[in-house]
Design a protein around this motif. Structure first.
Motif, PDB file in Angstrom:
ATOM      1  N   ILE A 194     -33.843  41.960 -97.037  1.00  0.00           N
ATOM      2  CA  ILE A 194     -34.554  42.870 -96.081  1.00  0.00           C
ATOM      3  C   ILE A 194     -33.474  44.144 -95.696  1.00  0.00           C
ATOM      4  O   ILE A 194     -32.145  44.030 -96.096  1.00  0.00           O
ATOM      5  CB  ILE A 194     -34.451  42.283 -94.516  1.00  0.00           C
ATOM      6  CG1 ILE A 194     -35.354  40.946 -94.533  1.00  0.00           C
ATOM      7  CG2 ILE A 194     -34.681  43.371 -93.620  1.00  0.00           C
ATOM      8  CD1 ILE A 194     -36.629  41.319 -94.585  1.00  0.00           C
ATOM      9  N   CYS A 195     -33.874  45.367 -95.959  1.00  0.00           N
ATOM     10  CA  CYS A 195     -33.232  46.652 -95.670  1.00  0.00           C
ATOM     11  C   CYS A 195     -33.349  47.219 -94.491  1.00  0.00           C
ATOM     12  O   CYS A 195     -34.721  47.762 -94.169  1.00  0.00           O
ATOM     13  CB  CYS A 195     -33.497  47.693 -97.095  1.00  0.00           C
ATOM     14  SG  CYS A 195     -32.690  49.155 -96.860  1.00  0.00           S
ATOM     15  N   LEU A 196     -32.673  47.641 -93.885  1.00  0.00           N
ATOM     16  CA  LEU A 196     -32.768  48.332 -92.491  1.00  0.00           C
ATOM     17  C   LEU A 196     -32.246  49.696 -93.163  1.00  0.00           C
ATOM     18  O   LEU A 196     -31.025  50.128 -93.403  1.00  0.00           O
ATOM     19  CB  LEU A 196     -31.758  47.985 -91.411  1.00  0.00           C
ATOM     20  CG  LEU A 196     -31.495  48.763 -90.242  1.00  0.00           C
ATOM     21  CD1 LEU A 196     -33.051  48.905 -89.341  1.00  0.00           C
ATOM     22  CD2 LEU A 196     -30.320  48.546 -89.231  1.00  0.00           C
ATOM     23  N   LEU A 197     -33.161  50.826 -93.018  1.00  0.00           N
ATOM     24  CA  LEU A 197     -32.929  52.037 -93.541  1.00  0.00           C
ATOM     25  C   LEU A 197     -32.713  53.005 -92.128  1.00  0.00           C
ATOM     26  O   LEU A 197     -33.903  53.275 -91.653  1.00  0.00           O
ATOM     27  CB  LEU A 197     -33.956  52.461 -94.464  1.00  0.00           C
ATOM     28  CG  LEU A 197     -33.875  53.909 -94.958  1.00  0.00           C
ATOM     29  CD1 LEU A 197     -32.409  54.272 -95.668  1.00  0.00           C
ATOM     30  CD2 LEU A 197     -35.221  54.217 -95.770  1.00  0.00           C
ATOM     31  N   VAL A 198     -31.606  53.394 -91.826  1.00  0.00           N
ATOM     32  CA  VAL A 198     -31.371  54.134 -90.709  1.00  0.00           C
ATOM     33  C   VAL A 198     -30.793  55.361 -90.950  1.00  0.00           C
ATOM     34  O   VAL A 198     -29.602  55.603 -90.989  1.00  0.00           O
ATOM     35  CB  VAL A 198     -30.550  53.287 -89.756  1.00  0.00           C
ATOM     36  CG1 VAL A 198     -31.494  52.738 -88.619  1.00  0.00           C
ATOM     37  CG2 VAL A 198     -29.478  52.367 -90.215  1.00  0.00           C
ATOM     38  N   SER A 199     -31.320  56.620 -90.914  1.00  0.00           N
ATOM     39  CA  SER A 199     -30.881  57.924 -91.206  1.00  0.00           C
ATOM     40  C   SER A 199     -31.115  58.908 -89.975  1.00  0.00           C
ATOM     41  O   SER A 199     -31.753  58.358 -88.572  1.00  0.00           O
ATOM     42  CB  SER A 199     -31.299  58.368 -92.436  1.00  0.00           C
ATOM     43  OG  SER A 199     -32.522  58.777 -92.546  1.00  0.00           O
ATOM     44  N   HIS A 211     -35.239  58.788 -90.578  1.00  0.00           N
ATOM     45  CA  HIS A 211     -35.838  57.498 -90.582  1.00  0.00           C
ATOM     46  C   HIS A 211     -35.395  56.324 -90.045  1.00  0.00           C
ATOM     47  O   HIS A 211     -33.974  56.184 -89.955  1.00  0.00           O
ATOM     48  CB  HIS A 211     -36.013  57.003 -92.198  1.00  0.00           C
ATOM     49  CG  HIS A 211     -36.947  58.066 -93.011  1.00  0.00           C
ATOM     50  ND1 HIS A 211     -36.326  59.396 -93.269  1.00  0.00           N
ATOM     51  CD2 HIS A 211     -38.050  58.171 -93.500  1.00  0.00           C
ATOM     52  CE1 HIS A 211     -37.345  59.787 -94.153  1.00  0.00           C
ATOM     53  NE2 HIS A 211     -38.358  59.339 -94.007  1.00  0.00           N
ATOM     54  N   THR A 212     -35.978  55.699 -89.698  1.00  0.00           N
ATOM     55  CA  THR A 212     -35.529  54.258 -88.940  1.00  0.00           C
ATOM     56  C   THR A 212     -36.813  53.231 -89.467  1.00  0.00           C
ATOM     57  O   THR A 212     -37.985  53.262 -89.023  1.00  0.00           O
ATOM     58  CB  THR A 212     -35.407  54.028 -87.562  1.00  0.00           C
ATOM     59  OG1 THR A 212     -34.307  55.150 -87.134  1.00  0.00           O
ATOM     60  CG2 THR A 212     -34.859  52.643 -87.254  1.00  0.00           C
ATOM     61  N   GLN A 213     -36.178  52.349 -90.678  1.00  0.00           N
ATOM     62  CA  GLN A 213     -37.537  51.449 -91.307  1.00  0.00           C
ATOM     63  C   GLN A 213     -36.863  50.289 -91.554  1.00  0.00           C
ATOM     64  O   GLN A 213     -35.621  50.064 -91.901  1.00  0.00           O
ATOM     65  CB  GLN A 213     -37.955  52.255 -92.397  1.00  0.00           C
ATOM     66  CG  GLN A 213     -38.643  53.687 -92.328  1.00  0.00           C
ATOM     67  CD  GLN A 213     -39.121  54.285 -93.645  1.00  0.00           C
ATOM     68  OE1 GLN A 213     -38.434  54.156 -94.350  1.00  0.00           O
ATOM     69  NE2 GLN A 213     -40.143  55.176 -93.205  1.00  0.00           N
ATOM     70  N   LEU A 214     -37.542  49.102 -91.514  1.00  0.00           N
ATOM     71  CA  LEU A 214     -37.388  47.883 -92.042  1.00  0.00           C
ATOM     72  C   LEU A 214     -38.239  47.668 -93.294  1.00  0.00           C
ATOM     73  O   LEU A 214     -39.404  47.620 -93.139  1.00  0.00           O
ATOM     74  CB  LEU A 214     -37.682  47.128 -91.000  1.00  0.00           C
ATOM     75  CG  LEU A 214     -36.663  46.686 -89.784  1.00  0.00           C
ATOM     76  CD1 LEU A 214     -36.936  45.636 -88.914  1.00  0.00           C
ATOM     77  CD2 LEU A 214     -35.213  45.944 -90.514  1.00  0.00           C
ATOM     78  N   THR A 218     -30.394  37.607 -96.668  1.00  0.00           N
ATOM     79  CA  THR A 218     -29.770  38.813 -97.345  1.00  0.00           C
ATOM     80  C   THR A 218     -30.330  40.051 -96.584  1.00  0.00           C
ATOM     81  O   THR A 218     -31.373  40.280 -96.677  1.00  0.00           O
ATOM     82  CB  THR A 218     -29.700  38.837 -98.846  1.00  0.00           C
ATOM     83  OG1 THR A 218     -29.040  37.795 -99.497  1.00  0.00           O
ATOM     84  CG2 THR A 218     -28.495  39.938 -99.048  1.00  0.00           C
ATOM     85  N   CYS A 219     -29.427  40.892 -96.110  1.00  0.00           N
ATOM     86  CA  CYS A 219     -29.908  41.955 -95.469  1.00  0.00           C
ATOM     87  C   CYS A 219     -28.901  43.251 -95.851  1.00  0.00           C
ATOM     88  O   CYS A 219     -27.695  43.155 -96.082  1.00  0.00           O
ATOM     89  CB  CYS A 219     -29.725  41.672 -93.995  1.00  0.00           C
ATOM     90  SG  CYS A 219     -29.796  43.439 -93.014  1.00  0.00           S
ATOM     91  N   VAL A 220     -29.373  44.356 -96.181  1.00  0.00           N
ATOM     92  CA  VAL A 220     -28.683  45.430 -96.324  1.00  0.00           C
ATOM     93  C   VAL A 220     -29.027  46.617 -95.588  1.00  0.00           C
ATOM     94  O   VAL A 220     -30.047  46.831 -95.143  1.00  0.00           O
ATOM     95  CB  VAL A 220     -28.871  45.936 -97.984  1.00  0.00           C
ATOM     96  CG1 VAL A 220     -28.824  44.692 -99.104  1.00  0.00           C
ATOM     97  CG2 VAL A 220     -30.530  46.588 -98.092  1.00  0.00           C
ATOM     98  N   ILE A 221     -27.912  47.632 -95.376  1.00  0.00           N
ATOM     99  CA  ILE A 221     -28.083  48.667 -94.361  1.00  0.00           C
ATOM    100  C   ILE A 221     -27.760  49.808 -95.351  1.00  0.00           C
ATOM    101  O   ILE A 221     -26.882  49.810 -96.076  1.00  0.00           O
ATOM    102  CB  ILE A 221     -27.165  48.540 -93.275  1.00  0.00           C
ATOM    103  CG1 ILE A 221     -26.993  47.158 -92.690  1.00  0.00           C
ATOM    104  CG2 ILE A 221     -27.338  49.202 -92.107  1.00  0.00           C
ATOM    105  CD1 ILE A 221     -28.077  46.327 -91.847  1.00  0.00           C
ATOM    106  N   ALA A 222     -28.765  50.781 -94.876  1.00  0.00           N
ATOM    107  CA  ALA A 222     -28.828  52.022 -95.686  1.00  0.00           C
ATOM    108  C   ALA A 222     -29.051  53.394 -94.812  1.00  0.00           C
ATOM    109  O   ALA A 222     -29.633  53.036 -93.755  1.00  0.00           O
ATOM    110  CB  ALA A 222     -29.725  51.999 -96.709  1.00  0.00           C
TER     111      ALA A 222
END
Ligand code: KG4
Ligand code: ZN
Length: 329
Positions: free
Chosen positions: A129-134, A137-140, A261-265
């Motif tokens: 899973i990627c949490l994209l937080v900029s 954008h805020t997306q899963l 597994t989770c990655v944060i971007a």
């Protein structure tokens, strides 16, 4: 293979060199001109890129101790981002690529953010899973395999980074708001004010931060009267409200998809409270963050992804343009 990465999607003028999967230089020039406006002024950002790009690229080459003749390709951000700023980077990359007779690879900025995690953890493998937080954008994302991205949920209004930036403005702090709020809230009690956490209902993977921002605005209107509350506590409470929502949704997405597994971007991944809360809450599940220098916009993620793409296919066309609304899937 040696790839120069150029990133100009917003207000960071950035260039980096990737050689055989390793980042050997990474230069980021953050445009301070915008701080007095409390946000990015697009026209000014394009002009700043024009002024800074040559120097930033030159620095990235000299720090990597290589010359232009050593480059095998140039990777450049194609979108999403501001159209004018994207164009400055793309035009520069095309001119340089044409002059050197090497390929120019268009890169999706969002995919670049995800790939920043591979720089930190080359053994990372989907599914995750990627949490994209900029700032935009805020997306899963459910990443089933590389290049196969499935959107699970996103924000209905403000992005998490925007909530930090707008919140900082209300609190009288500088821009960008994320690092300012993190610094000003350090040591504050995050349980002092119960700011709203939106869309926490069952199975919901969407986000909404505009109510939180409005709630802060109203709270600050009356703040002078609430003499027994320190501003530090207000700031810490506001930050915690954003973090709680992000952490709840990441954990929920992992559970729903049976992924461990989770990655944060993205820029908000630099937030140390978010990192700490996730690490504490994750138990034995794996959580990966990029190095701090690869969270906010940078050329390293662009050069790294460019090299990966070049291995899979050739690039011989310069007929691509800026795509300000480019999506990930
Ligand atoms: O990824 P990024 O550099 O640019 C975009 O693609 O938008 O993200 C910028 C956002 C800004 O909203 C900024 O306030 C936020 O990331 N940010 C942070 C931190 N550092 C940057 N938010 C929270 N905590 C931080 N330490
Ligand atoms: Zn970004």
């Amino acid at each position: 293979m040696i790839v120069l990465g150029i990133e100009t999607s917003c207000d960071e003028t950035a260039a980096a060199i990737c050689r055989d999967g390793k980042i050997i230089s990474n230069i980021v020039s953050r445009q301070i001109i915008h701080s007095k406006f409390g946000g990015v002024v697009p026209e000014l950002a394009s002009r700043e890129h024009e002024t800074l790009l040559n120097n930033v690229i030159h620095q990235s080459l000299s720090e990597a101790n290589i010359g232009l003749q050593n480059l095998d390709a140039i990777a450049v951000t194609q979108g999403p981002g501001l159209s004018g700023t994207l164009l400055t980077g793309i035009c520069f990359a095309k001119g340089l690529g044409f002059g050197l007779n090497i390929p120019v690879i268009p890169i999706n900025h969002l995919e670049g953010h995800i790939f920043a995690n591979f720089i930190a953890e080359p053994s990372l493998k989907p599914p995750f899973i990627c949490l994209l937080v900029s700032g935009g954008h805020t997306q899963l994302w459910h990443v089933q395999e590389m290049g196969n991205y499935h959107l699970l949920g996103e924000t209905r209004d403000d992005a998490a980074g925007e909530a930090f930036d707008k919140g900082a403005r209300i609190l009288g702090l500088g821009y960008p708001g994320g690092p300012e709020i993190e610094k000003a809230g350090k040591g504050g009690d995050p349980t002092t004010i119960e700011f709203p956490r939106s869309l926490l209902g069952n199975n919901n993977l969407e986000f909404s931060f505009s109510g939180l921002k409005t709630s802060l605005l109203y709270f600050m209107d009356d703040f002078q009267a609430t003499k027994n509350i320190s501003k530090k506590d207000v700031i810490a409470s506001y930050q915690q409200a954003i973090i709680d929502v992000l952490v709840t949704k990441v954990k929920r997405a992992m559970k729903m998809k049976g992924v461990n597994t989770c990655v944060i971007a993205g820029g908000v991944a630099a937030n140390k409270c978010l990192r700490k809360t996730l690490e504490m809450d994750m138990g034995d599940q794996r959580i990966i963050f990029p190095d701090l220098s690869y969270c906010t916009d940078n050329g390293a993620m662009i050069s790294y992804l460019g090299e990966k793409k070049l291995k899979f296919k050739g690039y011989n066309s310069l007929s691509f343009g800026a795509l300000p609304n480019l999506k990930l899937s």
